[in-house]
Structures are given as structure tokens and as C-alpha cells.
Design a protein around this motif. Structure first.
Motif, PDB file in Angstrom:
ATOM      1  N   GLN A 217     -14.648  -0.465  -9.275  1.00 19.09           N
ATOM      2  CA  GLN A 217     -15.312   0.278  -8.203  1.00 19.09           C
ATOM      3  C   GLN A 217     -14.316   1.116  -7.420  1.00 19.09           C
ATOM      4  O   GLN A 217     -14.603   2.238  -7.004  1.00 19.09           O
ATOM      5  CB  GLN A 217     -16.032  -0.698  -7.278  1.00 19.09           C
ATOM      6  CG  GLN A 217     -17.250  -1.365  -7.911  1.00 19.09           C
ATOM      7  CD  GLN A 217     -17.906  -2.359  -6.985  1.00 19.09           C
ATOM      8  OE1 GLN A 217     -17.299  -2.788  -6.007  1.00 19.09           O
ATOM      9  NE2 GLN A 217     -19.134  -2.748  -7.304  1.00 19.09           N
ATOM     10  N   SER A 218     -13.119   0.567  -7.225  1.00 19.49           N
ATOM     11  CA  SER A 218     -12.092   1.305  -6.501  1.00 19.49           C
ATOM     12  C   SER A 218     -11.681   2.561  -7.261  1.00 19.49           C
ATOM     13  O   SER A 218     -11.514   3.642  -6.686  1.00 19.49           O
ATOM     14  CB  SER A 218     -10.878   0.413  -6.262  1.00 19.49           C
ATOM     15  OG  SER A 218      -9.849   1.136  -5.614  1.00 19.49           O
TER      16      SER A 218
ATOM     17  N   GLU B 296     -12.217  -9.533  -9.407  1.00 20.63           N
ATOM     18  CA  GLU B 296     -11.108  -8.605  -9.192  1.00 20.63           C
ATOM     19  C   GLU B 296     -11.241  -7.374 -10.088  1.00 20.63           C
ATOM     20  O   GLU B 296     -11.021  -6.240  -9.661  1.00 20.63           O
ATOM     21  CB  GLU B 296      -9.775  -9.309  -9.461  1.00 20.63           C
ATOM     22  CG  GLU B 296      -9.408 -10.331  -8.396  1.00 20.63           C
ATOM     23  CD  GLU B 296      -8.150 -11.090  -8.763  1.00 20.63           C
ATOM     24  OE1 GLU B 296      -7.716 -10.994  -9.944  1.00 20.63           O
ATOM     25  OE2 GLU B 296      -7.587 -11.778  -7.885  1.00 20.63           O
TER      26      GLU B 296
ATOM     27  N   LYS C  83     -14.009  -6.125 -11.323  1.00 20.44           N
ATOM     28  CA  LYS C  83     -15.130  -5.328 -10.852  1.00 20.44           C
ATOM     29  C   LYS C  83     -14.730  -4.494  -9.645  1.00 20.44           C
ATOM     30  O   LYS C  83     -15.075  -3.309  -9.529  1.00 20.44           O
ATOM     31  CB  LYS C  83     -16.302  -6.239 -10.507  1.00 20.44           C
ATOM     32  CG  LYS C  83     -17.559  -5.489 -10.127  1.00 20.44           C
ATOM     33  CD  LYS C  83     -18.717  -6.448  -9.919  1.00 20.44           C
ATOM     34  CE  LYS C  83     -19.985  -5.673  -9.545  1.00 20.44           C
ATOM     35  NZ  LYS C  83     -21.133  -6.590  -9.336  1.00 20.44           N
ATOM     36  N   MET C  84     -13.997  -5.151  -8.708  1.00 14.84           N
ATOM     37  CA  MET C  84     -13.549  -4.423  -7.526  1.00 14.84           C
ATOM     38  C   MET C  84     -12.574  -3.300  -7.899  1.00 14.84           C
ATOM     39  O   MET C  84     -12.630  -2.200  -7.330  1.00 14.84           O
ATOM     40  CB  MET C  84     -12.887  -5.384  -6.543  1.00 14.84           C
ATOM     41  CG  MET C  84     -13.865  -6.388  -5.916  1.00 14.84           C
ATOM     42  SD  MET C  84     -13.052  -7.564  -4.808  1.00 14.84           S
ATOM     43  CE  MET C  84     -12.470  -6.448  -3.554  1.00 14.84           C
TER      44      MET C  84
END
Length: 522
Positions: free
Chosen positions: A45-46, A39, A41-42
Motif C-alpha cells: 500500500q505504501s 507488513e 500488505k502495508m
């Protein structure tokens, strides 16, 4: 024993179940930890994607803003508005101090072609005075009359006029003078512009684009500017077109005037122009002492029948933080006279270019100009535009002019500047037997040019070139809501060279120091 065996079996089962439970809890915990890592990491990236999208959006918005015209604010802060019209005031109150080592008998503008040779008493006398005549007032009125249609009216006055009653003895009654008065119509959706009225000539250099109301003039105090800076203010019409945000193309038709080489003393006989460029009374080049509708009968208006036509291209490329302006122009002129029952005219094409660049953003600027052609009346010297042959036919005088200069913004309030300029022409003449004609003729008598009080006829020297080297500074003393007070000092070394004649090629020079204090209330 059976009881004991059952107890042992139950204990074993409980122990195994507990171990399985502990293993399941451990795996669950690891899964939760891994999920949190995924979560995070996402989310990272977001955030990166959002930042990249924001940067791209900002870049696109910047490009769109650069391409789109700046919206007109109908009543910006600090401006006056009335019935949908926005008024912007401009100008300053000026005091200029002047010192010249040679007496030019001139006010705020140094006429370099008048720097005296040693023959004149003025060569050995200096001059000093104060003047407030560079004070100026301007008014810009703007309105959006229709969608995508912007109208602007501009007027500008100074006190450099000198009527017959003007003097420096008692009241210093120098009169206001019209500098500019024009109307401009802009179609922002078409990138099309139209101007009518009196403004800077199209061949005058701009700081950016096509600017009829301002010029990229050297930032000096001397009203005649620097040799190599060519400009005039003339009534006429102008149309220009935007080709994207960087390139503009303009064409103009402007009031024509011609400065002929010659005096007012007639020659005996029939030559059109003789020694010293004296005009024969039978040749008509000027409407001498017109005294007609609103002309002063002490001034001459040249004989012209075709406007001056100029075409100009201006390019403002985007080079990151650096500003660059490049322009080139060509001008068509027609010179006209009447002599011995015949009209004469001659067509000429002149050309030139100008650039203005930031070498170091907001710190160091560089500008330069070059031009060539029959441009005498546009020069700072000034040179004549043309001379005449003995039959009244016209010979244009080719002028070559160069200017280079730099401004160093040493602090937010202090600017240092330096300029060098040159204007020169070629000898243009003809002879009838032993009688010399034209400009720069080697038969003209220069024997007395270096002898004080020698007869005027023994110094017929014609100027071949003028050079100037100048340095100075301008400092902002105060600045606030009440306006700004600025002061500056300029020094220039000026040289005047004459063509070779009988007795040699005389030359002279002049050291000029000027000071200035200005209040900018707007």
C-alpha cells in the motif's frame, strides 16, 4: 507403589508441559506469519501511495511547466554567444527548377493574375529555368537584459530583389532583399510582448500563438504560395498579451499601401477611370516615380495617410496529444486619392480566420484559412484593392479567399502534401453614358481574348477568380551535425477566370511543375 505412582505422575506432568510448549510454539509461528503478511500488505500500500503521489506530482509539474515560460538558455549547444548575447543562425542554399505550360516570364513566383489568355503569344509558349534566388540567410540575437525581460533582434534576407541591373544573361546579378528586421521585447512575468520593425503582417497565419517571425504557409515550392494564403511583410509596431498558456490577443499598426486598378495611359477628357481601368492624369493615387529619399524612380508608392490597424486573437487549446491552433483577425484600412481639387478616402474593415490541427499526432496535419474584405494586395493572385468612379471617389474591391491543405508525414524523412485554394472578387463599376468604368464592367470588350495577335484593346478582361490544386512531396536525403539536404517536387494546376464582357467571359489555365534542392547548414 508410591515410587511407581510418583513416576507416573511425573511422566504425565512432563507430557502435559511438552504439549503446552508445542502449542505455544505453533501459535507464535502463526503470529509471526500473520505479522509478515501484514507488513507486506502495508509495504504494497505504501508503494502504491508513493507511486500515486509521484504521478500527481509529475502532473502538477507538467501543468506548471506548461504555464511557465520556457527558460532562456544563454548559451545552448550549437549556438554562438558573445557578451551575454546568444546568436542563432538560419537559412539555406537553394536551387529551384521551374516549368510552366504558359509563359509567365516569371522566376520562382507564379503571378496567377498574369496567366495569359489565347490572345497573347505567351499562351502558346512554355517556359523553363533554374533559379537560386530563394536562398536565404537569417540571424536571431537574444539576451536577458533584466530579470523577466527578454530582448530579441531578428533579420532575414533573400535574393528575390531585382534592381535595374539584374538579369539572367551572364552573371545573374540579383540583389539581396530585406525580408524582416525587427526588435522584440518580452516581459515574461507580465506575459506582455512588444515588436517594432519589419515582420509578417499580423493577418498572416501563425502555427502557434502570435509569431511575428514565422507563418503557417503552405509547404510548397512556388514563391507565390497557394491562392487563399494571405500575407505581407510590412514595417510597423505590434503589442500582444498572453492570457494564460492558451490565449493571446494582439494589435498592430502597419505601413499602408493601396493597389489601385488602372494603367498608365491617360484618357482624353475628365473621367478618373475608363476602359481597361486607365487612370486620368489628373487623379493622384500614386507617388509616381518618386525618386526621392531611397525610392527607385521606376516604382510607384501609393498615396496613404492612415496606417493599417489589425487586431487578432489566437487560441491554442490542449487536447491531450493533439495540437490545435485557431485564430481570427479584423483589419481596418483607409484608401486615399486626390482628383479635381478634392481629396477622397474610404474606410474598410476586412476579417479572416485560420486553423492548424494534428488529425493524427506526428503523422497527419490539416490547415485551413478563410478571409473576406478589401485585401487585394495581400492575395497571391494578386487582385487590386480598389477602383475609382468617374468623379475620383474610391470603390473598394471585396475579395473572398479560401485555402485547405494537408501534410502526411509518411516516414520521418518523407512528407506528402496537397492544397486547394481560391481567390475571387465581385464586379465593382459605374458608367457615364456608354463609357464603362471600374472593375469587371460588362461593357468591357473581350472579343479578342481568344484570338492570337488580336489588338490589345479587344481583350479588356478583368480577373474574377483564380483557383489552384497542388500536390507534392519533400524528402530529407541526409541529416546530421553538418546540417540537412532536402529535395522536393511540386505540381499545380492553375485556373484564371475573367468577368463577362462584350464577347464573353474568357478563361485560361497553366500547368506548373517545380523542383527544389536545399542545403540547411544550421
Amino acid at each position: 507403589m508410591r515410587i511407581l505412582g510418583g513416576i507416573l505422575l511425573g511422566s504425565m506432568l512432563l507430557s502435559t508441559g511438552s504439549a503446552f510448549a508445542e502449542d505455544d510454539a505453533s501459535e507464535l509461528k502463526a503470529l509471526k506469519t500473520r505479522l509478515r503478511q501484514l507488513e507486506q500488505k502495508m509495504e504494497g500500500q505504501s508503494r502504491k501511495e508513493e507511486a500515486r503521489a509521484a504521478r500527481e506530482s509529475a502532473r502538477q509539474n507538467t501543468q506548471m511547466a506548461a504555464k511557465a515560460p520556457v527558460p532562456f538558455d544563454p548559451c545552448a549547444s550549437g549556438k554562438l554567444c558573445y557578451k551575454g548575447v546568444t546568436f542563432t543562425f538560419g537559412g539555406w542554399v537553394d536551387l529551384t527548377g521551374i516549368y510552366r505550360s504558359r509563359n509567365l516570364a516569371s522566376d520562382t513566383g507564379s503571378v496567377y493574375n498574369f496567366i495569359p489568355f489565347p490572345q497573347s503569344k505567351n499562351f502558346n509558349t512554355d517556359e523553363s529555368r533554374f533559379s537560386a534566388r530563394q536562398s536565404r540567410f537569417s540571424l536571431l540575437a537574444e539576451a536577458e537584459v533584466f530579470a523577466n525581460t527578454h530582448v530579441a533582434g531578428y533579420g532575414e534576407l533573400d535574393l528575390e530583389g531585382a534592381a535595374q541591373t539584374a538579369n539572367s544573361v551572364a552573371t545573374n546579378s540579383f540583389n539581396p532583399r530585406l525580408r524582416q528586421a525587427s526588435i522584440e521585447i518580452d516581459r515574461t512575468d507580465l506575459g506582455l510582448h512588444f515588436l517594432a520593425g519589419q515582420s509578417w503582417s499580423l493577418n498572416a497565419p501563425s502555427k502557434a500563438g502570435i509569431d511575428p517571425r514565422g507563418v503557417d504557409a503552405p509547404g510548397v515550392i512556388d514563391f507565390e504560395s497557394v491562392p487563399g494564403f494571405l500575407a505581407a511583410r510590412q514595417p510597423g509596431i505590434r503589442v500582444w498579451q498572453d492570457f494564460g498558456p492558451e490565449f493571446k490577443l494582439a494589435v498592430s499598426a502597419e505601413n499602408a499601401q493601396t493597389s489601385f486598378f488602372g494603367g498608365n495611359t491617360p484618357l482624353v477628357g475628365t473621367p478618373a477611370v475608363g476602359p481597361q481601368g486607365v487612370l486620368n492624369p489628373n487623379v493622384l493615387v500614386n507617388l509616381t516615380g518618386p525618386g526621392g529619399s531611397f525610392f527607385n524612380n521606376a516604382n510607384n508608392v501609393s498615396l496613404n495617410h492612415v496606417p493599417d490597424f489589425t487586431v487578432k486573437g489566437a487560441w491554442d487549446p490542449r487536447l491531450g496529444p493533439y495540437k490545435l491552433h485557431v485564430e481570427g483577425w479584423a483589419m481596418y484600412r483607409d484608401f486615399y486619392d486626390h482628383f479635381n481639387f478634392a481629396n477622397h478616402d474610404v474606410n474598410t474593415v476586412s476579417f479572416g480566420g485560420h486553423f492548424s490541427a494534428e488529425i493524427v499526432p506526428k503523422l497527419l496535419e490539416l490547415q485551413g484559412s478563410a478571409s473576406h474584405g478589401a485585401l487585394g494586395r495581400f492575395t497571391a493572385t494578386p487582385f487590386p484593392d480598389a477602383t475609382l468612379r468617374q468623379d475620383g471617389s474610391i470603390q473598394p474591391l471585396p475579395i473572398t479567399a479560401f485555402l485547405i491543405g494537408t501534410v502526411w508525414h509518411t516516414t520521418p524523412s518523407l512528407d506528402l502534401y496537397a492544397y486547394a485554394g481560391l481567390e475571387k472578387t465581385k464586379a465593382t463599376f459605374s458608367n457615364v453614358g456608354t463609357v464603362p468604368f471600374g472593375y469587371g464592367n460588362p461593357l468591357y470588350n473581350n472579343l479578342g481574348c481568344n484570338i492570337e495577335n488580336s489588338p490589345a484593346a479587344t481583350c479588356n478582361a478583368n480577373t474574377s477568380q483564380v483557383r489552384q490544386y497542388t500536390v507534392g512531396f519533400y524528402d530529407t536525403i541526409f541529416k546530421g551535425d553538418y546540417g540537412a539536404i532536402k529535395a522536393g517536387v511540386q505540381y499545380s494546376y492553375n485556373q484564371r477566370f475573367a468577368f463577362e464582357g462584350v464577347g464573353g467571359a474568357p478563361k485560361t489555365d497553366d500547368h506548373i511543375v517545380m523542383t527544389q534542392v536545399r542545403y540547411y547548414p544550421f
